[in-house]
Write a protein that holds these residues in place. Structure first.
Motif, PDB file in Angstrom:
ATOM      1  N   LEU A  51       0.855  -1.176   0.000  1.00 30.55           N
ATOM      2  CA  LEU A  51       0.000   0.000   0.000  1.00 30.55           C
ATOM      3  C   LEU A  51       0.901   1.239   0.000  1.00 30.55           C
ATOM      4  O   LEU A  51       2.032   1.184   0.467  1.00 30.55           O
ATOM      5  N   VAL A  52       0.358   2.324  -0.516  1.00 26.23           N
ATOM      6  CA  VAL A  52       1.175   3.536  -0.641  1.00 26.23           C
ATOM      7  C   VAL A  52       0.724   4.555   0.398  1.00 26.23           C
ATOM      8  O   VAL A  52      -0.453   4.917   0.463  1.00 26.23           O
ATOM      9  N   PHE A  53       1.677   4.974   1.210  1.00 23.60           N
ATOM     10  CA  PHE A  53       1.392   5.979   2.223  1.00 23.60           C
ATOM     11  C   PHE A  53       1.656   7.358   1.626  1.00 23.60           C
ATOM     12  O   PHE A  53       2.758   7.627   1.150  1.00 23.60           O
ATOM     13  N   SER A  54       0.641   8.186   1.641  1.00 25.86           N
ATOM     14  CA  SER A  54       0.816   9.555   1.135  1.00 25.86           C
ATOM     15  C   SER A  54       1.396  10.400   2.252  1.00 25.86           C
ATOM     16  O   SER A  54       0.708  11.215   2.841  1.00 25.86           O
ATOM     17  N   LEU A  80       3.957  14.638   0.030  1.00 25.96           N
ATOM     18  CA  LEU A  80       2.654  14.721  -0.612  1.00 25.96           C
ATOM     19  C   LEU A  80       2.675  15.516  -1.906  1.00 25.96           C
ATOM     20  O   LEU A  80       2.010  15.175  -2.882  1.00 25.96           O
ATOM     21  N   LEU A  95       4.230   5.726   8.645  1.00 22.80           N
ATOM     22  CA  LEU A  95       3.264   6.351   9.557  1.00 22.80           C
ATOM     23  C   LEU A  95       3.815   6.323  10.986  1.00 22.80           C
ATOM     24  O   LEU A  95       3.488   7.172  11.809  1.00 22.80           O
ATOM     25  N   CYS A 130      -5.516  13.350   0.642  1.00 24.13           N
ATOM     26  CA  CYS A 130      -4.606  13.673   1.743  1.00 24.13           C
ATOM     27  C   CYS A 130      -3.984  15.059   1.558  1.00 24.13           C
ATOM     28  O   CYS A 130      -3.771  15.783   2.519  1.00 24.13           O
ATOM     29  N   TRP A 179      -5.233  16.570   7.822  1.00 29.58           N
ATOM     30  CA  TRP A 179      -3.892  16.161   7.403  1.00 29.58           C
ATOM     31  C   TRP A 179      -2.933  17.347   7.435  1.00 29.58           C
ATOM     32  O   TRP A 179      -1.726  17.194   7.523  1.00 29.58           O
ATOM     33  N   VAL A 222      -1.863  12.761  11.556  1.00 28.32           N
ATOM     34  CA  VAL A 222      -1.837  12.059  10.284  1.00 28.32           C
ATOM     35  C   VAL A 222      -2.517  10.711  10.461  1.00 28.32           C
ATOM     36  O   VAL A 222      -2.095   9.890  11.276  1.00 28.32           O
ATOM     37  N   GLY A 223      -3.590  10.495   9.743  1.00 31.16           N
ATOM     38  CA  GLY A 223      -4.333   9.253   9.851  1.00 31.16           C
ATOM     39  C   GLY A 223      -3.734   8.168   8.978  1.00 31.16           C
ATOM     40  O   GLY A 223      -2.929   8.433   8.094  1.00 31.16           O
ATOM     41  N   ALA A 224      -4.141   6.946   9.263  1.00 31.26           N
ATOM     42  CA  ALA A 224      -3.638   5.811   8.481  1.00 31.26           C
ATOM     43  C   ALA A 224      -4.443   5.706   7.188  1.00 31.26           C
ATOM     44  O   ALA A 224      -5.346   4.892   7.059  1.00 31.26           O
ATOM     45  N   VAL A 225      -4.130   6.586   6.262  1.00 29.40           N
ATOM     46  CA  VAL A 225      -4.816   6.599   4.966  1.00 29.40           C
ATOM     47  C   VAL A 225      -3.817   6.178   3.901  1.00 29.40           C
ATOM     48  O   VAL A 225      -2.747   6.774   3.778  1.00 29.40           O
ATOM     49  N   PHE A 226      -4.165   5.150   3.165  1.00 25.33           N
ATOM     50  CA  PHE A 226      -3.238   4.615   2.167  1.00 25.33           C
ATOM     51  C   PHE A 226      -3.906   4.510   0.804  1.00 25.33           C
ATOM     52  O   PHE A 226      -5.130   4.401   0.706  1.00 25.33           O
TER      53      PHE A 226
END
Lengths: 426, 380
Positions: free
Chosen positions: A26-29, A34, A370, B42, B49, B59-63
């Motif tokens: 999975l890709v973390f932004s 960003l 994260l 994001c 964010w 920062v939330g765990a958004v992928f």
């Protein structure tokens, strides 16, 4: 804890670990990167790149979500009244009827604008990639009806690691507008960036001394006609590998050959590259004074900051590994690098492993980022916008301006920028 | 021309609304896209964010699922499951949400099925929110809120057939809150304070409150306050399941809706009985401004208009649903309004308009302008 490999581990690895292959996880932004990890985001993504040519506007043909963040770019004065949108709905996806509306949409935009554009770029997105839309045909039809040039550019995030990623294709699309002209033996183009290469770059002087009178780059063209003048060049200098395909096209179509130069921060590497360049184009370059000055500045800075712990990011006008090697080989302690690792990194990793084997290499887009925590050893200096995010208390040198540093002048400018902070460092 | 935008950038899409509802809940949000949609959300559509949004920003765990062309062509759902499973091992998440985008919509991904596969692999609750990027943010909020309510709020102590769960506490909830209506971290606090001062012991605000607890406790609410049309479906569901009554209203001082937090009446630049006012926002907030004006003795006519959902049950005669830019241009040209209360990004479409204009920012509309405005306020 954020996952990483050390430089030594990477140097010994038989292949690039999955951590650094963004398609494998999975890709973390990350907020750190960003601005750079979406093809439509800040920096020169497809949208800004597509509008590099003066007197052009863009029609983004997509579901609403793809154009949403464009308001961030539209707020910049030079992009006012240059973005337009044709929003797709579910019926469009099924029937493809949106494609029939494009010629009319382009005509309406041309009519709407007081200053008529010379070029309308159509920005297509993932859905049309999947639908297999023939954009060349759609653009031809729009050209016939609107009587302005219409070209596609592809914001296809799906193909980012493919043979023609979006940022490669957009360059091909822009330079495809150049048409054959009489050659000017004293004209050269700089290809690769959408913002100007700093005029401090010594190459401008070297070329002038060799008889070159006109050096063009797309970002300095003030009109569409000025841009078309790039077709007169005797040869192209490619400064970014993402422009290689466009340069190949120009070599094939307009018979303009090209030479590629890489950005280095080690003066010796720059000197070797200039020598090869001079041989290739048949000119003489006397770069000893510039080389010595850059070398001296770098050495003086390094000797005054031996052991300084440095973190280098990927959002930087440099190859992070080359910059790391340049600094580490002069006695600075490069503790971290945030950068994608690929086959091209191997040469630098091998050399770095002999100098700073325990240097940690992170992939900013890995999910575990994260949970990144600052290491116990205090990072004193960050170079790169993203590295600054991870170390808020360090001295930051973002080094990611739109104006591109290059050559010995780039080395000097970087040292000056770091020295500007040196009071805080010492 | 239908669908052509010459003045406005697209509004916040459904997937942004869905993510905003899940963002603070301690789950792992996976946007099933190639990367651009996640970057949009994001980097732009999720104010929390932004490090300078509020002291509580995190920062939330958004992928992003990081789909590539061959994933789409071959429909490699098992590859997505493997990625989710790997990430779930590294992230301390209480649930997983798969959020749809145009790519899965085009290739016909069965998101609920993918969620079941992920749930089995990760041993965590996994929900699918079927957005496609072609609808607006309120629809995404509605879909996410309803899915979360169904997944986490019951049946518990209630019987799920209209019987309320018993509790001694005087609890209410606020449904439909989201950061895309107002780019102001204070607005959840303002609503909570107002309701606490009205006599409630506890105010649940699903989406704003951290963690899933607000959803778990929903069945104890004595009343649900619905602050956007996106909350109506969940309110109706909770009424049906637990007999909880709901009220569509904005339970706070509407001053927070206005620039500089001043009461709408304080902003009216001139007196008069026959003034025609146009208010443009999401329906509940537009209604709140109208109600506030009417309650303060204003005697002119007030039209509410919205680019988003207009529920006929809560509309007055003459209220307008806007869809195309031309709808707004014509409304302003023909409406004879003396005052417009709306997001400033709509101004370029009212070039000939001679009346007064009061800014009421709507983040889902103006995006960057709302961010800049807020930053200017913070800078003072």
């Amino acid at each position: 804890m954020a996952s990483f490999y050390t430089v030594k581990e990477l140097s010994d690895a038989k292949q690039v670990p999955e951590l650094y292959q963004v398609t494998k996880h999975l890709v973390f932004s990350s907020p750190a990167t960003l601005a750079y990890n979406s093809p439509g985001a800040e920096g020169f993504g497809v949208k800004r790149a597509g509008l590099s040519i003066p007197e052009s506007v863009m029609l983004i043909v997509s579901p609403g979500c793809c154009g949403r963040n464009t308001s961030q770019i539209s707020s910049m004065p030079r992009y006012k009244n240059r973005f337009f949108y044709l929003q797709m709905d579910e019926t469009d996806l099924v029937t493809g009827r949106h494609l029939k509306k494009i010629p009319q949409a382009v005509s309406e935009i041309v009519e709407f604008l007081e200053e008529k554009p010379r070029l309308v770029m159509i920005c297509a997105t993932c859905v049309d990639a999947l639908l297999g839309t023939d954009w060349d045909r759609v653009c031809r039809k729009a050209e016939e009806e609107s009587h302005v040039l219409v070209r596609p550019c592809y914001m296809y995030a799906l193909t980012r690691e493919g043979l023609r990623p979006p940022m490669v294709h957009v360059r091909q699309s822009l330079y495809s507008l150049l048409e054959e002209r009489k050659k000017d033996n004293r004209a050269v183009n700089l290809l690769g960036f959408f913002s100007p290469v700093s005029r401090e770059w010594e190459m401008f002087g070297y070329l002038e001394k060799a008889g070159v009178r006109t050096i063009r780059q797309i970002s300095e063209c003030e009109s569409f006609d000025a841009f078309l003048g790039m077709a007169e060049a005797n040869f192209n200098i490619v400064l970014n590998p993402e422009c290689r395909s466009a340069a190949d096209d120009l070599a094939d179509r307009l018979k303009i050959p090209y030479v590629e130069l890489q950005r280095f921060y080690d003066p010796d590497r720059i000197q070797r590259q200039y020598a090869a360049f001079a041989r290739a184009v048949g000119i003489e370059i006397e770069d000893e004074p510039d080389h010595d000055r850059a070398q001296r500045m770098l050495s003086e800075f390094a000797s005054g900051h031996q052991g300084l712990s440095v973190s280098i990011g990927e959002c930087v006008n440099a190859n992070p590994f080359e910059l790391a090697l340049t600094l580490a080989s002069r006695g600075l302690h490069v503790a971290e690098i945030f950068a994608p690792v690929n086959e091209l990194s191997a040469w630098y990793l091998k050399r770095l492993s002999g100098i700073c084997p325990s240097c940690r290499v992170y992939c900013s887009q890995a999910p575990s980022m994260l949970s990144y925590e600052e290491p116990e050893e205090k990072i004193r200096l960050t170079i790169g916008k993203d590295a600054g995010y991870y170390h808020p208390d360090a001295v930051h040198v973002p080094w990611n301006s739109d104006v591109q540093p290059f050559g010995y002048a780039g080395v000097a400018a970087l040292v000056r920028e770091i020295q500007r902070m040196s009071g805080e460092l010492s | 021309m239908k669908g052509l935008r010459k003045y406005l950038t697209p509004f916040a899409p459904d997937q942004s609304g869905a993510v905003s509802m899940c963002y603070a809940l301690g789950g792992m949000v996976v946007i099933v896209d190639a990367g651009g949609c996640a970057g949009n959300i994001c980097g732009f559509d999720e104010p929390r964010w932004q490090p300078d949004y509020a002291s509580s920003s995190h920062v939330g765990a958004v992928f992003s699922a990081g789909l590539r062309d061959m994933d789409a062509i071959l429909g490699r759902d098992e590859a997505l499951t493997a990625k989710v499973e790997e990430a779930a091992r590294q992230i301390d998440a209480s649930f997983i949400a798969l959020v749809g985008t145009p790519v899965p919509a085009v290739i016909g991904t069965d998101l609920p099925s993918a969620a079941r596969m992920a749930q089995k692999a990760c041993h965590l609750p996994c929900i699918a929110i079927q957005t496609d990027g072609m609808h607006l943010y309120d629809r995404g909020i509605e879909e996410a809120l309803l899915t979360l309510v169904k997944a986490f709020s019951g049946p518990g102590e209630g019987d799920g057939q209209g019987q309320r769960a018993s509790t001694d506490r005087n609890v209410c909830s606020v449904l439909g809150w989201n950061p895309l209506d107002l780019f102001d971290p204070q607005w959840a606090d303002a609503v909570r304070s107002f309701l606490l001062s009205s006599g409630y012991d506890e105010v649940l605000i699903p989406g704003a409150d951290r963690g899933l607890e607000a959803f778990v406790q929903l069945r104890h609410a004595k009343r649900n306050y619905v602050v956007s049309p996106a909350g109506i479906a969940a309110a109706r569901h909770l009424e049906k399941m637990y007999g909880i009554p709901y009220e569509v209203t904005f339970p706070a001082d509407p001053g927070i809706l206005m620039e500089n937090n001043r009461h709408p009446c304080a902003e009216i630049p001139f007196p008069g009985d026959d003034l025609k006012v146009l208010v443009v926002h999401q329906q509940v907030l537009a209604n709140a401004i109208r109600k506030s004006l009417a309650g303060s003795g204003f005697r002119g006519s007030i039209t509410a208009a919205t680019w988003f959902r207009l529920d006929p049950e809560f509309a007055k005669e003459g209220d307008i649903h806007l869809q195309e830019e031309d709808d707004f241009i014509e409304l302003v040209r023909e409406g004879g309004f003396d005052l417009i209360i709306a997001d400033p990004s709509l101004k370029p479409m009212a070039k000939q308009y001679q009346g007064a204009w009061i800014d009421a920012f709507h983040f889902a509309v103006s995006g960057q302008a709302a961010i800049d405005h807020r930053r200017n306020i913070i800078k003072g």
